[in-house]
Write an enzyme that holds these catalytic residues in place. Structure first.
Site, PDB file in Angstrom:
ATOM      1  CG  HIS A 133      -1.696  -1.042   1.359  1.00 24.80           C
ATOM      2  ND1 HIS A 133      -3.026  -1.125   0.979  1.00 24.80           N
ATOM      3  CD2 HIS A 133      -1.468  -2.525   1.700  1.00 24.80           C
ATOM      4  CE1 HIS A 133      -3.528  -2.417   1.329  1.00 24.80           C
ATOM      5  NE2 HIS A 133      -2.633  -3.102   1.673  1.00 24.80           N
ATOM      6  CD  GLU A 149      -5.188  -8.148   6.812  1.00 24.57           C
ATOM      7  OE1 GLU A 149      -5.757  -7.721   6.404  1.00 24.57           O
ATOM      8  OE2 GLU A 149      -3.864  -7.683   7.401  1.00 24.57           O
ATOM      9  CG  HIS A 153      -6.553  -6.593   1.399  1.00 19.74           C
ATOM     10  ND1 HIS A 153      -6.196  -5.938   0.264  1.00 19.74           N
ATOM     11  CD2 HIS A 153      -5.353  -6.352   2.436  1.00 19.74           C
ATOM     12  CE1 HIS A 153      -4.909  -5.424   0.266  1.00 19.74           C
ATOM     13  NE2 HIS A 153      -4.732  -5.635   1.829  1.00 19.74           N
ATOM     14  CG  ASP A 159       0.284  -1.192   5.008  1.00 23.44           C
ATOM     15  OD1 ASP A 159      -0.055  -0.256   4.339  1.00 23.44           O
ATOM     16  OD2 ASP A 159      -0.278  -2.165   5.398  1.00 23.44           O
TER      17      ASP A 159
HETATM   18  N1  ADE Z   1      -4.767  -1.234   4.213  1.00 20.48           N
HETATM   19  C1  ADE Z   1      -3.508  -1.012   4.441  1.00 20.48           C
HETATM   20  N2  ADE Z   1      -3.018  -1.946   4.906  1.00 20.48           N
HETATM   21  C2  ADE Z   1      -4.252  -3.140   5.098  1.00 20.48           C
HETATM   22  C3  ADE Z   1      -4.173  -4.477   5.417  1.00 20.48           C
HETATM   23  N3  ADE Z   1      -3.227  -4.940   5.814  1.00 20.48           N
HETATM   24  N4  ADE Z   1      -5.248  -4.947   5.583  1.00 20.48           N
HETATM   25  C4  ADE Z   1      -6.326  -4.389   5.278  1.00 20.48           C
HETATM   26  N5  ADE Z   1      -6.536  -2.990   4.532  1.00 20.48           N
HETATM   27  C5  ADE Z   1      -5.286  -2.306   4.546  1.00 20.48           C
HETATM   28 ZN    ZN Z   2      -2.596  -5.008   2.791  1.00 19.35          ZN
END
Ligand code: ADE
Ligand code: ZN
Length: 333
Positions: A16, A197, A194, A276
């Protein structure tokens, strides 16, 4: 072989751009744009990077992104990421951005898109590095907002290869975004999301069945559903896994507990990514190093992960072949 983690040519597919904002740049941009941050200095913001879950991170991440205001800010952010990624062996990057985060602060598409594209063109020219953008919808905002964002994006899609879905996952399943994804595909965009997670395996199924995604971002919770694992393997759906992110956001307790080896044993197309990096303690080469050390992966496995990253990318076959040849040269020592 010394530092194979950095030297291996690779693609990064889960990054991101707003998550590459290092604290030093955050404070420089806050000064430049006279934006008030909720932290006094770099040390204080770093101290806030003790996350308990995804939402506790997102609160900090969205607060930090408030310093991004001008075309130069977005160009500087992108240039810094591409430079750092290149030093860690990244030869191609597919980079998420969150337009809604900027639009709601009154920063429009021409501002961030021009900034991104300027830095991406410079990296192509000066570093021989290819890159593309993935426009994400925020799943904790209404699906109608996603559609309106896509409509606004239409004249600015040069360099955008796909749409994605991110932000708070629990309680925000993929299905309501079916219309936005249908429209995006009609515009010629590819699809990722996504899923799995923090959210359940059923969100991965929803992303495949309802959104028609070609890749799943994270996806680690697929292991809770053996039939889904079989499907991901049979259909060769890549998972863009982010090991250091999973530790920092408490998806797993320690890197030693990460399910990456199980995913590989199941025959899944797994890639390693940084998510990130400014917030989670490392860029993609740091993630390769962390799984090599923490999970005892050998060099052949790291080479396999680099190969998967190229195969799972949206590059054309000629560029994929060229990157595979680069990987072969490095792997041969
Ligand atoms: N936005 C930035 N990082 C993220 C993540 N790991 N999961 C969901 N949204 C995100
Ligand atoms: Zn992500």
């Amino acid at each position: 072989m010394s530092d194979l983690a950095s030297r291996l040519p690779k693609a990064e597919l889960h990054i991101h751009i707003e998550g590459t904002l290092e604290p030093e740049m955050m404070f420089d941009l806050a000064d430049r744009n006279r934006v008030e941050l909720p932290w006094r200095d770099v040390d204080e913001v770093r101290a806030a990077y003790r996350f308990t879950d995804l939402q506790s991170f997102l609160d900090v991440y969205y607060a930090g992104a408030a310093v991004l205001r001008t075309e130069d800010d977005f160009a500087d952010l992108m240039a810094a990421y591409l430079r750092r990624a290149h030093a860690g062996g990244v030869r191609h990057a597919e980079i998420f951005f969150d337009p809604q985060t900027h639009l709601r602060r009154g920063v429009g598409f021409p501002v961030f898109m021009e900034g991104f594209r300027r830095a991406m063109a410079a990296a192509s020219r000066e570093l021989g590095m290819s890159s593309a953008l993935i426009m994400c919808f925020l799943r904790d905002l209404p699906p109608a907002d996603a559609l309106a964002t896509l409509e606004q994006a239409e004249p600015h899609l040069e360099g955008v290869v796909a749409v994605g879905l991110d932000s708070a996952e629990q309680g925000h399943p993929p299905e309501p975004f079916a219309d936005a994804y249908r429209r995006a595909k009609a515009l010629g965009l590819r699809a990722v999301a996504h899923a799995g997670e923090e959210g359940p395996a059923s969100y991965i199924r929803g992303a495949l069945d309802t959104l028609g995604v070609e890749r799943v971002d994270h996806g680690v919770r697929c292991l809770e559903d053996p039939d889904l694992v079989a499907r991901l393997r049979d259909e060769r759906i890549p998972l863009t896994v982010c090991p250091l992110s999973n530790v920092r956001l408490r998806v797993v307790d320690r890197i030693e507990d990460h399910p990456l080896p199980r995913l590989l044993e199941e025959g899944l197309v797994v890639t390693v990514n940084s998510d990130d990096p400014a917030y989670f303690g490392g860029y993609v080469d740091d993630n390769f190093r962390a799984v090599a050390d923490g999970l005892g992966l050998d060099d052949a496995t790291l080479v396999g992960l680099a190969r998967n990253s190229v195969d799972a990318s949206f590059l054309d076959d000629a560029r994929k072949r060229a990157l595979h040849a680069e990987i072969d040269r490095v792997a041969a020592g």
